[in-house]
Structure formats: C-alpha cells, structure tokens
Motif scaffolding. Sequence first.
Motif, PDB file in Angstrom:
ATOM      1  N   VAL A 381       0.859  -1.185   0.000  1.00  0.00           N
ATOM      2  CA  VAL A 381       0.000   0.000   0.000  1.00  0.00           C
ATOM      3  C   VAL A 381       0.894   1.234   0.000  1.00  0.00           C
ATOM      4  N   LEU A 382       0.375   2.296  -0.610  1.00  0.00           N
ATOM      5  CA  LEU A 382       1.158   3.532  -0.693  1.00  0.00           C
ATOM      6  C   LEU A 382       0.296   4.702  -0.248  1.00  0.00           C
ATOM      7  N   GLY A 383       0.767   5.407   0.786  1.00  0.00           N
ATOM      8  CA  GLY A 383       0.129   6.656   1.183  1.00  0.00           C
ATOM      9  C   GLY A 383       0.874   7.817   0.540  1.00  0.00           C
ATOM     10  N   MET A 384       0.118   8.790   0.029  1.00  0.00           N
ATOM     11  CA  MET A 384       0.727  10.002  -0.555  1.00  0.00           C
ATOM     12  C   MET A 384       0.127  11.198   0.165  1.00  0.00           C
ATOM     13  N   ALA A 385       0.972  12.187   0.523  1.00  0.00           N
ATOM     14  CA  ALA A 385       0.468  13.374   1.224  1.00  0.00           C
ATOM     15  C   ALA A 385       1.548  14.444   1.220  1.00  0.00           C
ATOM     16  N   ASP A 386       1.253  15.572   1.877  1.00  0.00           N
ATOM     17  CA  ASP A 386       2.236  16.657   1.894  1.00  0.00           C
ATOM     18  C   ASP A 386       3.413  16.350   2.820  1.00  0.00           C
ATOM     19  N   THR A 387       3.145  15.544   3.854  1.00  0.00           N
ATOM     20  CA  THR A 387       4.227  15.220   4.789  1.00  0.00           C
ATOM     21  C   THR A 387       4.362  13.703   4.913  1.00  0.00           C
ATOM     22  N   ILE A 388       5.548  13.255   5.369  1.00  0.00           N
ATOM     23  CA  ILE A 388       5.781  11.820   5.555  1.00  0.00           C
ATOM     24  C   ILE A 388       4.794  11.280   6.598  1.00  0.00           C
ATOM     25  N   GLY A 389       4.567  12.061   7.664  1.00  0.00           N
ATOM     26  CA  GLY A 389       3.683  11.617   8.749  1.00  0.00           C
ATOM     27  C   GLY A 389       2.274  11.329   8.238  1.00  0.00           C
ATOM     28  N   GLU A 390       1.767  12.245   7.428  1.00  0.00           N
ATOM     29  CA  GLU A 390       0.414  12.096   6.867  1.00  0.00           C
ATOM     30  C   GLU A 390       0.377  10.885   5.913  1.00  0.00           C
ATOM     31  N   ALA A 391       1.412  10.758   5.098  1.00  0.00           N
ATOM     32  CA  ALA A 391       1.472   9.644   4.141  1.00  0.00           C
ATOM     33  C   ALA A 391       1.535   8.310   4.891  1.00  0.00           C
ATOM     34  N   GLU A 392       2.242   8.316   6.036  1.00  0.00           N
ATOM     35  CA  GLU A 392       2.360   7.084   6.838  1.00  0.00           C
ATOM     36  C   GLU A 392       0.991   6.660   7.359  1.00  0.00           C
ATOM     37  N   LYS A 393       0.199   7.638   7.821  1.00  0.00           N
ATOM     38  CA  LYS A 393      -1.146   7.303   8.331  1.00  0.00           C
ATOM     39  C   LYS A 393      -1.993   6.695   7.217  1.00  0.00           C
ATOM     40  N   ILE A 412       7.778   1.738   9.592  1.00  0.00           N
ATOM     41  CA  ILE A 412       8.303   2.459   8.416  1.00  0.00           C
ATOM     42  C   ILE A 412       7.572   3.796   8.235  1.00  0.00           C
ATOM     43  N   GLY A 413       8.344   4.860   8.130  1.00  0.00           N
ATOM     44  CA  GLY A 413       7.761   6.186   7.900  1.00  0.00           C
ATOM     45  C   GLY A 413       7.258   6.870   9.157  1.00  0.00           C
ATOM     46  N   THR A 414       7.394   6.226  10.323  1.00  0.00           N
ATOM     47  CA  THR A 414       6.929   6.874  11.566  1.00  0.00           C
ATOM     48  C   THR A 414       7.943   7.932  12.019  1.00  0.00           C
ATOM     49  N   ASP A 415       7.427   8.918  12.783  1.00  0.00           N
ATOM     50  CA  ASP A 415       8.299   9.984  13.293  1.00  0.00           C
ATOM     51  C   ASP A 415       9.448   9.383  14.095  1.00  0.00           C
ATOM     52  N   ALA A 416       9.134   8.351  14.891  1.00  0.00           N
ATOM     53  CA  ALA A 416      10.156   7.786  15.787  1.00  0.00           C
ATOM     54  C   ALA A 416      11.308   7.188  14.984  1.00  0.00           C
ATOM     55  N   LEU A 417      10.992   6.438  13.941  1.00  0.00           N
ATOM     56  CA  LEU A 417      12.067   5.791  13.177  1.00  0.00           C
ATOM     57  C   LEU A 417      12.871   6.836  12.393  1.00  0.00           C
ATOM     58  N   ILE A 418      12.182   7.846  11.881  1.00  0.00           N
ATOM     59  CA  ILE A 418      12.890   8.879  11.123  1.00  0.00           C
ATOM     60  C   ILE A 418      13.809   9.688  12.046  1.00  0.00           C
ATOM     61  N   LEU A 419      13.318   9.970  13.251  1.00  0.00           N
ATOM     62  CA  LEU A 419      14.151  10.694  14.211  1.00  0.00           C
ATOM     63  C   LEU A 419      15.403   9.872  14.563  1.00  0.00           C
ATOM     64  N   LYS A 420      15.218   8.575  14.699  1.00  0.00           N
ATOM     65  CA  LYS A 420      16.351   7.695  15.000  1.00  0.00           C
ATOM     66  C   LYS A 420      17.419   7.811  13.897  1.00  0.00           C
ATOM     67  N   ARG A 421      16.977   7.880  12.639  1.00  0.00           N
ATOM     68  CA  ARG A 421      17.916   7.975  11.510  1.00  0.00           C
ATOM     69  C   ARG A 421      18.632   9.343  11.520  1.00  0.00           C
ATOM     70  N   VAL A 422      17.851  10.395  11.820  1.00  0.00           N
ATOM     71  CA  VAL A 422      18.437  11.744  11.858  1.00  0.00           C
ATOM     72  C   VAL A 422      19.503  11.815  12.954  1.00  0.00           C
ATOM     73  N   LEU A 423      19.185  11.275  14.131  1.00  0.00           N
ATOM     74  CA  LEU A 423      20.129  11.315  15.252  1.00  0.00           C
ATOM     75  C   LEU A 423      21.371  10.472  14.946  1.00  0.00           C
TER      76      LEU A 423
END
Length: 432
Positions: A381-393, A412-423
């Motif tokens: 399944v693919l979510g499309m939206a203006d932000t990753i968070g919205e697309a993830e939902k 995948i695509g959750t704020d928590a996992l993305i923050l982990k990658r940024v850190l």
Amino acid sequence: MRVLLVGGGGREHAIAEAIARSRKSPELYVAMSKKNPGIAHLCKDFLLVKETDPAVVDFAVKNMIELAVIGPEAPLAAGIPDLLWDAGIPVVGPRKLAAQIEFDKAWTRNFMKKYGIAGLPKFRVFRKGAGGSNEFIDELGDVVVKPAGLTGGKGVRVMGDHFNLEGAKAYAREVLNNDDLVVEERLIGEEFTVQAFVDGSTLAFAPAVQDHKRAYEGDKGPNTGGMGSYNDSKDILPFMRKSDYTDARKIMTEAVRAIRKETGVPYQGILYGQFMAMGNGISVIEFNARFGDPEAMNVLPLLDNDFLDVCQGIVTGTLGRVAFKKQATVCKYAVPSGYPDNPVKDSPVQIGDTGDALLFYSSVYEKDNKVYTTGSRALAVLGMADTIGEAEKRAEDGLCGLKGSLYSRHDIGTDALILKRVLHMEELRKDH
Ligand code: AMP
Ligand code: GLY
C-alpha cells in the motif's frame, strides 16, 4: 501505442499503472510468470512465461509491440533487451553488457576502480574456487561478504548483524564453491536510493527514497527484498544533506558515461544507485539496472510527465526534463507470515477497503476469483500526502483493508524511526 511490459511483481504493477495513465492510448501486453491480478486488469493480453524465456520476444513480435519496458533484473541478465532490439523493438532496460552493473558485483567494483568513480569502498574480488579470502577478511576486520551474481537481494551478509569474523570466513568459503566473491569493508551510516531515467547520456533523477531491508521492526531480523520505503516532499530525506544527493547524481552520471566507454553500449533504461550516507560523505553500496521494488511505487505515482513520453526519450536518446510532484509517500508491504525464511504459501488473502492508499499487487496469484500468497512479498500500500507523517497514516489505513496470514513493518515512515535515523547521522557527522 502498443507496449510490452516484462515482469509481474509490485514494481511492475506500478509501471503498468504509469503506462495506463498515458495519453498515448496505450495498449498494454504483459509477459509475467504468474497472473498478477492488478496487472492483468490493466492489460489487453498477457502471456504466462518465465521472464527470461526468449518466447517473450515472439510474444512481442506477434503483437506488433512498439516499445518494451523491462521490470526485473533477471530478463536483463538474460539479454532479453538485446533480442528485442534485434527484432526491431526499442527497449527501456539496458542491454546485457550494460546491465552487468547489476548482475556482476565483481565486474562493477573493478569497473568503478578502473574509471575512478567516487564512493568506492575497500574491496577485493576472489574468483570461484580461489583462496586468500581469509587473509583479506582479517585485514579489513569489519566486512560484508557478497556473491558476485544475482541473489534476489538475499545473498549479501553483513558482519555484526549476521555473523562474526569466523562466520564471515565460513560464508566466503561457501560462496566461493558456487560463484565469484566480493569482500568489502562494512560501511556505517544510513542507506538511500536514487533512481534515474537514462537515455544513454542524459540522466533524469527521481527524489531519494529509503527502503527497509530488514524483516522486522527496529531493523531487526534477516534481509528481505525490502519491506517498505518512503520519500519526502523534496529530493532529499530528513537525514540527508543536499550534498549527499548531488554527489549521488554525480556518481551515477559518471557511471553511465564510463559504461559506454567500457562496453561500447549506451545505457538506456533505469539506473538505481544505492548509497550509504556516512559521517564524511557517501559510498556506493550497489547499482541496479532497474527500478527498485518497492522504490518504484514511491516515485512513479509522483511522476508529472507522461511515462510513455519519458520512455520514448530513453529509447531515442532525447530524454528531456522530467518532473515529480513535491509530495511525500510511504509504502508498506504486507508479506506472508514467516517471510523470508519460512513463509506460508498458497494462503488466501482478502482485500477490502484500503482507504486513500494506493494498492499494488506483488507476488500473489489469482485462482477462482480468490487471491493467494506465493511466499514472497504479497501486497503493498502507498500513502501520498504533503508530509511523511500524513502519508504514513494513509499507508496504515491501507494495511487495515488487507486480511490474511500476513505481517508488515508498522514502524516504516513513523516519526520515531525517522528521528532515530536523523540522530544516527548527527552522531556520525560529529567527528568530521
Ligand atoms: P545489496 O544486495 O548489495 O543491495 O546488499 C544488500 C544489503 O546489504 C544492503 O542493502 C546493505 O544493507 C547491506 N550492504 C551491502 N554492502 C554493504 C557495505 N559495504 N556496508 C554495509 N552494508 C552493506
Ligand atoms: N529494494 C531494493 C531493490 O529493489 O533492489
């Protein structure tokens, strides 16, 4: 326009959708190994055939195909594009000599070295049956062991996650019984993918995407073909620097130029670069000669151009500007329970309401109006939206519509996992 698509997975369903959206009144013919219901629904006719079988070419000739698009790597490695070109049919997908960049990892590492292409890790190639790999493994200390040939994304083993020094040596010996071997230094960082349309000399780049290779949440478990992927509403991902993306583009452009020099063949098709963003810049993990699966599902729905115009540009060497919508997407696969080591096969799945998410059929087949798993990745399944968070939902809403003996990576695509990658990247860049 009469178009042939070769392949029957999720990536090819995304390609089929892009072809179906064209204003060139496409008539789609498909050669696939099993009946993918999503693709079957979009095409005028299909042939069930092994995708490496030259019968694909007879099917194309019989149907007076004007353009062929190759999805997976196996038909590229088998030289199906060469046979199609010889039959007068233009092909999106490189000829065999140029496709070596994917199907022979030993060739590719030596090629990068010869042409001074940036981002090359320390490596050494060992020919089938040769000795000496133990000494090199000891010398590097922290290694990745790769069979040179195609393994469906499952042949590479990384030290630390999969084994220790002794395990690396044992696996290297095992590989050498059947194949050439590449041993290379383990790169530490965050992976990203850049895909480009290539017409022999010009490249048109899609936004960067990040796939998730590991089977389980938190990047645990065995490597898979890819459990899901996301991109942001711009060219780079949240953990990337702009220079990571521009360096990746430069490396891919150089590779295309060098392939022509080395093989005499222009690279016409899709080039996929997989990179490791590290503290001090990027390295090349590998190249593929096709779209990624799942990464095709992220970028093709964002394509602003008519896909068949882009394909025409590729095969005639006249590729022009290509634009993508500035939107984020999150793709999540539903895979059979037990995948990848011990998947349930021939298990029925029910497909209900997937909300605003796009649905792609992958390795499933249809029988008596019911859909069954094959043991590989089943549906995406693919979510499309203006932000990753919205697309993830949206992607999660989509997964709610799928029932059966399946699982997905909900992280995948959750704020928590993305923050982990940024850190993680901030930590790695601190020392540079
Ligand atoms: P490949 O089939 O080459 O894409 O490799 C599969 C996976 O192995 C990649 O997605 C990476 O996660 C990992 N990998 C491959 N090469 C390296 C490397 N030199 N350093 C660290 N990880 C790697
Ligand atoms: N998603 C990784 C690949 O297609 O190779």
